[in-house]
Design a protein around this motif. Structure first.
Motif, mmCIF file in Angstrom:
data_model
loop_
_atom_site.group_PDB
_atom_site.id
_atom_site.type_symbol
_atom_site.label_atom_id
_atom_site.label_comp_id
_atom_site.label_asym_id
_atom_site.label_seq_id
_atom_site.Cartn_x
_atom_site.Cartn_y
_atom_site.Cartn_z
ATOM 1 N N PRO A 1 -0.314 -11.278 4.203
ATOM 2 C CA PRO A 1 -0.788 -9.893 4.304
ATOM 3 C C PRO A 1 0.276 -8.843 4.039
ATOM 4 C CG PRO A 1 -0.448 -10.798 6.481
ATOM 5 C CD PRO A 1 -0.206 -11.934 5.518
ATOM 6 N N GLY A 2 1.539 -9.241 3.962
ATOM 7 C CA GLY A 2 2.612 -8.285 3.726
ATOM 8 C C GLY A 2 2.905 -8.119 2.246
ATOM 9 N N LYS A 3 4.157 -7.897 1.919
ATOM 10 C CA LYS A 3 4.542 -7.637 0.540
ATOM 11 C C LYS A 3 4.572 -8.933 -0.260
ATOM 12 C CE LYS A 3 7.960 -5.272 -2.318
ATOM 13 N NZ LYS A 3 9.191 -4.465 -2.338
ATOM 14 N N THR B 1 7.934 0.442 8.713
ATOM 15 C CA THR B 1 8.348 -0.919 9.067
ATOM 16 C C THR B 1 9.456 -0.944 10.125
ATOM 17 O OG1 THR B 1 9.868 -0.924 7.186
ATOM 18 C CG2 THR B 1 7.686 -1.882 6.839
ATOM 19 N N ASP B 2 10.005 0.223 10.481
ATOM 20 C CA ASP B 2 11.045 0.266 11.524
ATOM 21 C C ASP B 2 10.398 0.511 12.881
ATOM 22 O OD1 ASP B 2 10.247 2.810 10.697
ATOM 23 O OD2 ASP B 2 12.180 3.739 11.203
ATOM 24 N N ARG C 1 4.459 -7.547 7.579
ATOM 25 C CA ARG C 1 3.114 -8.096 7.404
ATOM 26 C C ARG C 1 2.037 -7.093 7.810
ATOM 27 N NH1 ARG C 1 3.182 -13.964 7.227
ATOM 28 N NH2 ARG C 1 1.075 -13.998 8.082
ATOM 29 N N MET C 2 2.376 -6.178 8.737
ATOM 30 C CA MET C 2 1.387 -5.210 9.218
ATOM 31 C C MET C 2 1.242 -4.010 8.297
ATOM 32 S SD MET C 2 -0.950 -4.373 11.322
ATOM 33 C CE MET C 2 -0.813 -5.697 12.501
ATOM 34 N N HIS C 3 2.224 -3.759 7.427
ATOM 35 C CA HIS C 3 2.157 -2.564 6.579
ATOM 36 C C HIS C 3 0.839 -2.484 5.814
ATOM 37 C CE1 HIS C 3 3.466 0.596 3.796
ATOM 38 N NE2 HIS C 3 2.866 -0.126 2.870
ATOM 39 N N ASN C 4 0.465 -3.531 5.105
ATOM 40 C CA ASN C 4 -0.794 -3.529 4.359
ATOM 41 C C ASN C 4 -1.989 -3.776 5.261
ATOM 42 O OD1 ASN C 4 0.573 -3.184 1.912
ATOM 43 N ND2 ASN C 4 0.686 -5.381 1.518
ATOM 44 N N ASN D 1 0.819 -1.206 0.000
ATOM 45 C CA ASN D 1 0.000 0.000 0.000
ATOM 46 C C ASN D 1 0.856 1.262 0.000
ATOM 47 O OD1 ASN D 1 -2.262 -1.557 0.026
ATOM 48 N ND2 ASN D 1 -2.981 -0.947 2.057
ATOM 49 N N ALA D 2 0.447 2.233 -0.825
ATOM 50 C CA ALA D 2 1.182 3.490 -0.934
ATOM 51 C C ALA D 2 0.205 4.606 -1.272
ATOM 52 C CB ALA D 2 2.264 3.395 -2.000
ATOM 53 N N ASP D 3 0.567 5.815 -0.871
ATOM 54 C CA ASP D 3 -0.223 7.007 -1.167
ATOM 55 C C ASP D 3 0.357 7.626 -2.430
ATOM 56 O OD1 ASP D 3 -1.561 9.393 -1.241
ATOM 57 O OD2 ASP D 3 -0.760 10.169 0.643
#
Length: 754
Positions: free
Chosen positions: A216-218, A426-427, A438-441, A186-188
C-alpha cells in the motif's frame, strides 16, 4: 526507481543480489498435492558446502488466493516486525495443485500456473493454455541497496514484443504506460503533471494478464523504462508480494482483480443526473443558490443534485461542519426548500482540521488528530492555517468524525464530496502503529470508507454515494471518483479523459470530472464541447474554481447544448443503469478504453481520445471550437445515434460537428433501450421503453436487461420480434424510423423491416 547504469553496470553506490538457482522447493499446506510452494533461492552458485555459509538467500512463496490468480511473496529478512496497513485481499478456494519433475516445480490454480526452474539458470514462468504470459528471468528479481544503504526488493517481469501496459491509477499522461516511470505515491498535483491523486499498484496488459503489487505504500514502476523489455517494480521493504492475474481478455482480468480487491458499490440512480455546484471561491448564499436552481428550471434544464463547495463553512474553519451563519442562517430550512425542488444536496468536506476550527481543540484533547513521534499534533499551513489531520487509524477518531457527518445528514444533507486526502506526511506516529510510508496512500481508503459507511448506515446501502478525489487500490468500492483540478482548456479536457480511462483500467467503475474545467473560466466553445463529454460520462458535474458554471453566463447556445445532452443522458438511463450494474457485479467500468472492448483490434491499442460508454456506444469528444474530429471505427457498420448515418469500419473517420453534436456511434448488433423520461434519472426504466435495434444480423438474438425486466429481440429474416419477461408495461421496438408499439399485456411485438 532506477538501479542500473545501462545493461551491464549498476549505478554508483548500488549493490545487487539476484537469485541464481533453486536450492530446494517444498510443497506446503493441506492435501497431498500441497497448497503453496516455498522456494529457497541463493544469490550465488552452490558449488560446494562452503557456499552454503554465505547469503543472501531469497525465500519465495508461491500461493493462489483464487483460480486464475497466483501470488509470489519475496522475502529477504523475515524477522521484521509486521506493520500495517495492508490491502484487503479476498480469497476463495483456488483448487491449487502442485506438480514436480526433475527440471521444474509447478503450482496451478485454475487456468494459470507458475513454473520454477529447479535446474540451470534462474527462471520463473507464468503460463496459461500452454503459453508463457510473462517471466522473471536472470537478474530480474533482486535484493538492492542504494548509496544510502536503503534496502529494496525488486522484480522485473518480461514484456512480450508489442505488449502494451495500462492502468496504475488515474494518470493523465499517455494511456499506454510503456516507457514511463510511475511512482505510486498520492499527490495533489492537478491533471497536468506526472503526479496523481489516485495511485493504484496494478497494471493490465493486452497480453492476457495483469499484475497487482500488494504493497500500500510507495511502489516504483519502470514500465519498459529501465530495462526496455521488462516491467520493473520495487519497494523499500524486506518483503514484497505481487499477484499475476490471468484473463485471457482485459475484462476478465478486471473481473478477477476486483474480486480480489473489491467491487464498486452501485451508486443510486439519482446520482447519474446533472450535478450543479456553487464553484469554489465564488460568492454565494441561499439567494444565489436559488437563482441558479430556478434559472435551470426556467430554461428546462433538468437538475438532480446541488453541491455546496468549501465556503458553506466559515473561512479558516475547514472543517468544523457548521454552516456559516452569516450567509446560511437557516440551513435546515434551506435544505428542506431544496428538497421541495426535488433536489439532492451534496456538501464539501475534507479530513483536515484547521487550528481555528473548534474541532481542533476537541480533537487534540481526545487524541483524534495525527501526531508526530514526540506526541505533538502534526500541523502545517499549506491548505488551512495550522491544519491537522484526523487519524483514521483510530476507531474512536473514525466514530468522532462520523458523528459530525451524522449531524449534517440529520439536517438533510444527502451525500458528501470527499476532497483531498493526498497530503499525508510520513514524519508521524499513527494511533495503531501503522508504518507512515505504507499509510501515505492508504489514508484515503480509511477516509472514504469512514464517510461511505456513515452514508450506508443513515441513508441505506442503495443511497450511499460520495464524490471523491483521492484513492488507492480497493478504493473503487466507494464511488464516485472525479478527476481533480484541471484547467479550462481543450488540452485539460483531453488529459482528464486519459486519466478517467486509465482509472477505469485500474478497477474503478465510475468516474467524473469538472465540466468546463476547474482553474480559470472556459471559453464558450470549450464549455460547450465539455458539456457533451461530461454528459456522456458516468457522472456529470458543473463545477469551477473562481467562476460559476451555469450555462447562461457563457452564451444562449450553451443553454441549448446543456439541455440537449442532459436530456440525451436521461433518456439513455435504461442502458446506462445496466452498464452501472455491470461495473458493480463484474468490475467492468462504465467508461471503457477502446482496448477493453476490442482487445484483438490493434487499431485500438493506443486510442485515448475516444471511448466506449457501456458495451455498445462509442463516444469521440470534440476538442476544438471548429468541430473537427478524427476517430477510429472498429469492424462493422456503426450507426450515428444522433442522425442515423452509418459508418463502416475498420477505418479512421474525419468529421466536423456543431456544438449540438458529437460522434456517438452504436455498435452493430446492439439493441439500445431508451427511456420514456428525459427530465430525471430515476424512473421506471421499463415503463414505455423503446428498444432501438441497430444492424442486427439475420438470426441474431439479443437479450436486453432493463431494470428488473429482460427483453429478448430476435431477427427472423426481415422481421424483428421482441418478447418481454414482464408484458404488463407498454414498450416499443424501433428500427430506423419505423416503430411498433406493444399493447400493454400482449408481451410481444413484431416489426417488419423494409
Amino acid at each position: 526507481m532506477k538501479f542500473t547504469d545501462g545493461y551491464w553496470l549498476l549505478r554508483e553506490g548500488v549493490t545487487a543480489a539476484h537469485p541464481v538457482e533453486v536450492l530446494d522447493v517444498t510443497a506446503l499446506g493441506d492435501g497431498s498435492s500441497g497448497r503453496s510452494l516455498e522456494i529457497h533461492a541463493p544469490t550465488q552458485p552452490i558449488r560446494h558446502r562452503g557456499d552454503l555459509l554465505k547469503g543472501p538467500v531469497v525465500t519465495i512463496s508461491a500461493h493462489a488466493p483464487m483460480p486464475g490468480v497466483i501470488g509470489l511473496t519475496l522475502t529477504h529478512f523475515a524477522g521484521e516486525q509486521p506493520r500495517g496497513p495492508r490491502f484487503e485481499v479476498r480469497t476463495e478456494d483456488a483448487g491449487t495443485q502442485v506438480s514436480y519433475d526433475d527440471d521444474t516445480a509447478t503450482l496451478t490454480a485454475g487456468d494459470l500456473s507458475v513454473r520454477v526452474a529447479r535446474k540451470g539458470d534462474w527462471r520463473v514462468d507464468f503460463l496459461a493454455g500452454g503459453r508463457v504470459l510473462t517471466s522473471s528471468g536472470s537478474k530480474g528479481m533482486g535484493i538492492m541497496r542504494d548509496a544510502s544503504g536503503a534496502h529494496y526488493l525488486r522484480e522485473q517481469l518480461g514484456l512480450g514484443v508489442g505488449t502494451a501496459v495500462y492502468g496504475l491509477g488515474e494518470r493523465f499522461g499517455p494511456l499506454v504506460k510503456n516507457g514511463q516511470v510511475v511512482d505510486i505515491w498520492n499527490a495533489d498535483g492537478g491533471t497536468s503533471s506526472e503526479q496523481a491523486y489516485k495511485n493504484v499498484p496494478f497494471y493490465l496488459t493486452d497480453a492476457g494478464y495483469g499484475v497487482f503489487v500488494d504493497h500500500p505504500g510507495k511502489v516504483s514502476f519502470e514500465v519498459g523504462s529501465e530495462n526496455v523489455s521488462r516491467v520493473q517494480f520495487s519497494v523499500e521493504a524486506q518483503e514484497l508480494t505481487y499477484y499475476v492475474i490471468h484473463g485471457p481478455d482485459p475484462k476478465e482480468i478486471l473481473r478477477k482483480y476486483t474480486a480480489l480487491t473489491g467491487r464498486p458499490a452501485l451508486p443510486p440512480a439519482w446520482s447519474f443526473g446533472l450535478w450543479l455546484s456553487t464553484s469554489f471561491t465564488t460568492s454565494y448564499d441561499e439567494k444565489t443558490v436559488t437563482s441558479f436552481i430556478d434559472g435551470m428550471r426556467e430554461r428546462e434544464l433538468p437538475l438532480s443534485v446541488f453541491h455546496f463547495d468549501c465556503f458553506w463553512m466559515r473561512e479558516f474553519n475547514w472543517c468544523d461542519f457548521e454552516w456559516d451563519p452569516r450567509v446560511f442562517p437557516d440551513p435546515e430550512g434551506m435544505l428542506a426548500r431544496l428538497h421541495d425542488k426535488d433536489l439532492k444536496v451534496c456538501v464539501w468536506i475534507n479530513p483536515y482540521i484547521a487550528q481555528r476550527s473548534p474541532l481542533f481543540a476537541e480533537g487534540k484533547a481526545l487524541g483524534h488528530l495525527l501526531r508526530r513521534p514526540d506526541g505533538s499534533v502534526w500541523q502545517w499551513d499549506l491548505w488551512q492555517p495550522g491544519m491537522a489531520l484526523v487519524d483514521f487509524t483510530s476507531p474512536a477518531a473514525r466514530e468522532w468524525y462520523a458523528a459530525k457527518l451524522e449531524a449534517l445528514l440529520e439536517q438533510g444533507v444527502d451525500c458528501f464530496k470527499t476532497d483531498f486526502g493526498e497530503r499525508v506526511p510520513t514524519d508521524v506516529a499513527w494511533a495503531d502503529g501503522s508504518d507512515p510510508e505504507r499509510m501515505h496512500n492508504y489514508y484515503t481508503h480509511l477516509y472514504n470508507q469512514t464517510v461511505f459507511d456513515v452514508l450506508k448506515k443513515h441513508r441505506g446501502e442503495e443511497e450511499a454515494v460520495v464524490f471523491a478525489r483521492s484513492a488507492t487500490g480497493g478504493s473503487q468500492q466507494f464511488p464516485v471518483h472525479w478527476g481533480g483540478d484541471c484547467e479550462s482548456s481543450y488540452e485539460a479536457m483531453a488529459e482528464s479523459l486519459r486519466g478517467g480511462l486509465s482509472l477505469g483500467l485500474s478497477g474503478f467503475g465510475f468516474w467524473s470530472h469538472d465540466i468546463g474545467g476547474f482553474e480559470g473560466t472556459p471559453s464558450p466553445g470549450v464549455f460547450k464541447r465539455w458539456i457533451a463529454f461530461g454528459l456522456l460520462s458516468s457522472h456529470s458535474r458543473l463545477h469551477g474554481s473562481s467562476s460559476y458554471r451555469v450555462p447562461w453566463l457563457f452564451d444562449e447556445e450553451s443553454v441549448d447544448v446543456l439541455r440537449l445532452f442532459t436530456r440525451l443522458k436521461l433518456g439513455l438511463m435504461p442502458y446506462l443503469h445496466q452498464a452501472a450494474r455491470t461495473a458493480h457485479t463484474e468490475g467492468t467500468p462504465m467508461m471503457r478504453a477502446m482496448v477493453l472492448e476490442f482487445p484483438d483490434d490493434p487499431g485500438c491499442t493506443h486510442l485515448e481520445r475516444q471511448y466506449m460508454l457501456g458495451p455498445d456506444l462509442l463516444v469521440a469528444p470534440v476538442f476544438s471550437d471548429e468541430g473537427d474530429v478524427t476517430y477510429y471505427v472498429p469492424e462493422g457498420t456503426w450507426t450515428h445515434y444522433l442522425g442515423g448515418r452509418t459508418v463502416t469500419g475498420p477505418r479512421w473517420v474525419r468529421e466536423t460537428h456543431g456544438f449540438d453534436s458529437v460522434p456517438l456511434l452504436v455498435r452493430p448488433g446492439a439493441v439500445i433501450p431508451v427511456g420514456a423520461v428525459e427530465d430525471r434519472p430515476d424512473y421506471d426504466y421499463a415503463d414505455g421503453v423503446t428498444l432501438r435495434a441497430y444492424e442486427l444480423a439475420r438470426g441474431a438474438r439479443v437479450e436486453v436487461p432493463v431494470g428488473d425486466v429482460t427483453f429478448t429481440v430476435v431477427r427472423e429474416g426481415d422481421t424483428l420480434r421482441a418478447t418481454s419477461s414482464d408484458p404488463s408495461a407498454p414498450w416499443a421496438l424501433a428500427a430506423g424510423d419505423r416503430t411498433a408499439r406493444a399493447e400493454a399485456g400482449t408481451g410481444f411485438l413484431t416489426l417488419e423491416l423494409g
